[in-house]
Design a protein around this motif. Structure first.
Motif, mmCIF file in Angstrom:
data_model
loop_
_atom_site.group_PDB
_atom_site.id
_atom_site.type_symbol
_atom_site.label_atom_id
_atom_site.label_comp_id
_atom_site.label_asym_id
_atom_site.label_seq_id
_atom_site.Cartn_x
_atom_site.Cartn_y
_atom_site.Cartn_z
ATOM 1 N N GLY A 329 0.817 -1.208 0.000
ATOM 2 C CA GLY A 329 0.000 0.000 0.000
ATOM 3 C C GLY A 329 0.848 1.253 0.000
ATOM 4 O O GLY A 329 2.015 1.245 0.408
ATOM 5 N N ALA A 330 0.259 2.343 -0.452
ATOM 6 C CA ALA A 330 1.010 3.599 -0.555
ATOM 7 C C ALA A 330 1.290 4.213 0.804
ATOM 8 O O ALA A 330 2.321 4.869 1.006
ATOM 9 N N LEU A 362 -10.432 -3.418 -1.846
ATOM 10 C CA LEU A 362 -9.380 -3.294 -0.852
ATOM 11 C C LEU A 362 -8.208 -4.207 -1.204
ATOM 12 O O LEU A 362 -8.412 -5.329 -1.697
ATOM 13 N N THR A 363 -7.001 -3.731 -0.976
ATOM 14 C CA THR A 363 -5.819 -4.574 -1.099
ATOM 15 C C THR A 363 -5.663 -5.342 0.200
ATOM 16 O O THR A 363 -5.436 -4.757 1.261
ATOM 17 N N SER A 364 -5.800 -6.661 0.121
ATOM 18 C CA SER A 364 -5.802 -7.484 1.320
ATOM 19 C C SER A 364 -4.938 -8.716 1.119
ATOM 20 O O SER A 364 -5.026 -9.392 0.088
ATOM 21 N N THR A 365 -4.109 -8.994 2.099
ATOM 22 C CA THR A 365 -3.369 -10.249 2.118
ATOM 23 C C THR A 365 -4.040 -11.197 3.093
ATOM 24 O O THR A 365 -4.714 -10.769 4.037
ATOM 25 N N ILE A 366 -3.853 -12.489 2.871
ATOM 26 C CA ILE A 366 -4.322 -13.490 3.817
ATOM 27 C C ILE A 366 -3.153 -14.400 4.154
ATOM 28 O O ILE A 366 -2.444 -14.892 3.282
ATOM 29 N N SER A 380 -4.403 -2.953 3.424
ATOM 30 C CA SER A 380 -3.647 -1.720 3.227
ATOM 31 C C SER A 380 -4.615 -0.549 3.288
ATOM 32 O O SER A 380 -5.570 -0.480 2.506
ATOM 33 N N VAL A 381 -4.369 0.376 4.217
ATOM 34 C CA VAL A 381 -5.282 1.510 4.399
ATOM 35 C C VAL A 381 -4.501 2.804 4.573
ATOM 36 O O VAL A 381 -3.353 2.812 5.003
#
Length: 461
Positions: A329-330, A362-366, A380-381
């Motif tokens: 994320g930025a 949303l950019t999300s990892t698991i 990422s927020v």
């Protein structure tokens, strides 16, 4: 009765071990996630149980909040002084007090970290198995009921704390549990305090269960065509009774994070990271059995890590997943969340989480300790983007609802702290009123980590 009066009285007691400088207060108000910096009014550095007792007597008399502080690696804001008051930094209480190798236990102070503890134990042939990834303090791990990559075999902090010493809100010092492996005497205060997040007492000493260092250890990775294939492989592995020491899922977005953050060079497909413990023959048999199971789910790219250096590198990469997620994320901020579900419902929960992240853009990892049904999502927020934060909150609420619908819990590892209070009534119902009664009985003046764990208001009684 005021916080200022409490600070003055504690300063007389501790001298320069009570600090009110902006820099130290700011340092102790930070956290690993998206919560704003929340400095305490002062930071106390106790060195003995008697110091803690004296501090709590003062704070209880003056109505001053007290929040225990360890390595500050918790992910739900448990250590933040949201009501001001005293941050109780326990990291100077970091001694190994007694190693009882014949009884497979060790007595420690709460400020020692898990890595240093295992360094101290190395010559004994024993180790402490709970591994949450971060080099957390043992006291903090107990307070948040931590687990980690090895929980599938060795259990969580709940199973590995035999006894403890704690200071109650009024300064009374108590001991609960013993070095015996079981007891039928009285209420189990040990395991009530384990997981209480500093809201019922301050842990000042712990007796921990130890394990023998395995004769042979083998780590491995493999990848799968889909998350569903990887998770179904885990389910069959656990249902088959294969004694896995570690079995960790990383989805394709998490692999991308590893590639960006660590230069891992992994194919961006779902992976399982694995470890086997036992005798040399047993480890090879376990590994071969797992390979056979995994082949039925399309596994490929089997890679082993047989040396200590290779294993350490593999698990170091896994343990840095929080920072690897942030690299996608930025803003560099992560909203982390976790749930735990019955193993048979794991694939359903993981796939729903992926769909929700896509739906909400949303950019999300698991990544997860999927051998015991626990997995984490790292969103990422940008804390300065209200729309993105609202979508992240919608995601976490949806994930919690999914976990409860599937017979699980809203947190298998991170705990409640600030972030998950709103789910407590839904998960616990009328039992929440009894939790409030316990809190009121242990801490009638509400000085111990106020505003954490239990939601505000009269929900649940």
């Amino acid at each position: 009765m005021t916080i200022a009066t409490a600070i003055d009285r504690i300063a007389e007691l501790l001298g320069d071990r009570l600090v009110t400088s902006d820099a130290i207060r700011e340092q102790h108000g930070q956290n690993e996630t998206y919560y704003p910096v929340t400095p305490p009014d002062a930071v106390a550095f106790p060195e003995t149980t008697e110091d803690v007792s004296a501090i709590l007597k003062i704070c209880n008399a003056e109505g001053c909040p007290v929040v225990p502080y360890g390595a500050a690696s918790s992910l739900e804001g448990q250590h933040l002084c949201i009501s001001g008051g005293i941050c109780l930094d326990m990291m100077r209480m970091n001694a190994v007090l007694q190693v009882n190798a014949e009884d497979l236990n060790v007595v420690v102070q709460p400020g020692i970290t898990r890595i240093r503890l295992n360094e101290e134990l190395r010559a004994t042939g024993l180790f402490f198995p709970v591994d949450p990834g971060a080099d957390a303090s043992i006291g903090g791990m107990a307070a948040t009921r931590a687990s980690g990559t090895t929980a599938v075999r060795y259990g969580t902090m709940r199973e590995n704390v035999l006894a403890l010493e704690a200071v109650m809100a009024d300064g009374t010092i108590i001991r609960s549990g013993s070095q015996a492996r079981k007891s039928s005497t009285g209420y189990d205060l040990t395991h009530l305090l384990v997981g209480s997040e500093g809201t019922l007492g301050v842990i000042t000493e712990l007796t921990l269960r130890l394990q023998g260092i395995p004769e042979a250890i083998k780590s491995a990775t493999c990848r799968f065509p889909s998350v569903e294939d990887a998770v179904n492989c885990v389910i069959l592995t656990i249902q088959s009774g294969l004694p896995m020491a570690r079995i960790e899922l990383v989805d394709e977005m998490m692999v991308r994070g590893f590639n960006v953050y660590s230069g891992a060079g992994l194919p961006e497909e779902p992976h399982l990271f694995l470890e086997f413990h036992g005798t040399p023959a047993g480890v090879e048999e376990q590994s071969a059995t797992f390979e056979d199971i995994a082949a039925d789910f399309g596994a490929k790219g089997w890679e082993t890590a047989d040396t200590t250096e290779a294993r350490n590198a593999l698990w170091a990469m896994r343990h840095k997943s929080h920072y690897a997620s942030a690299a996608l994320g930025a803003s560099g901020h992560i909203w982390p969340t976790d749930v735990c579900v019955p193993i048979s419902r794991l694939a359903e929960a993981v796939l729903q989480a992926q769909r929700d992240a896509q739906r909400l853009a949303l950019t999300s990892t698991i990544v997860g300790h999927v051998g015991d049904g626990n997995f984490h999502a790292g969103l990422s927020v940008d804390p300065n983007d209200p729309d993105e934060m609202a979508r992240a909150e919608e995601f976490t609420s949806a994930l919690a609802e999914t976990a409860l619908r599937l017979g699980g819990t809203v947190s298998g590892e991170h705990g409640i702290g600030l972030g998950k209070q709103k789910f407590m009534m839904t998960e616990h119902g009328p039992a929440l009123a009894y939790m409030r009664s316990v809190k009121a009985g242990f801490d009638p003046n509400n000085i111990l980590n106020p505003g954490k764990m239990l939601p505000a208001g009269n929900q649940g009684g």
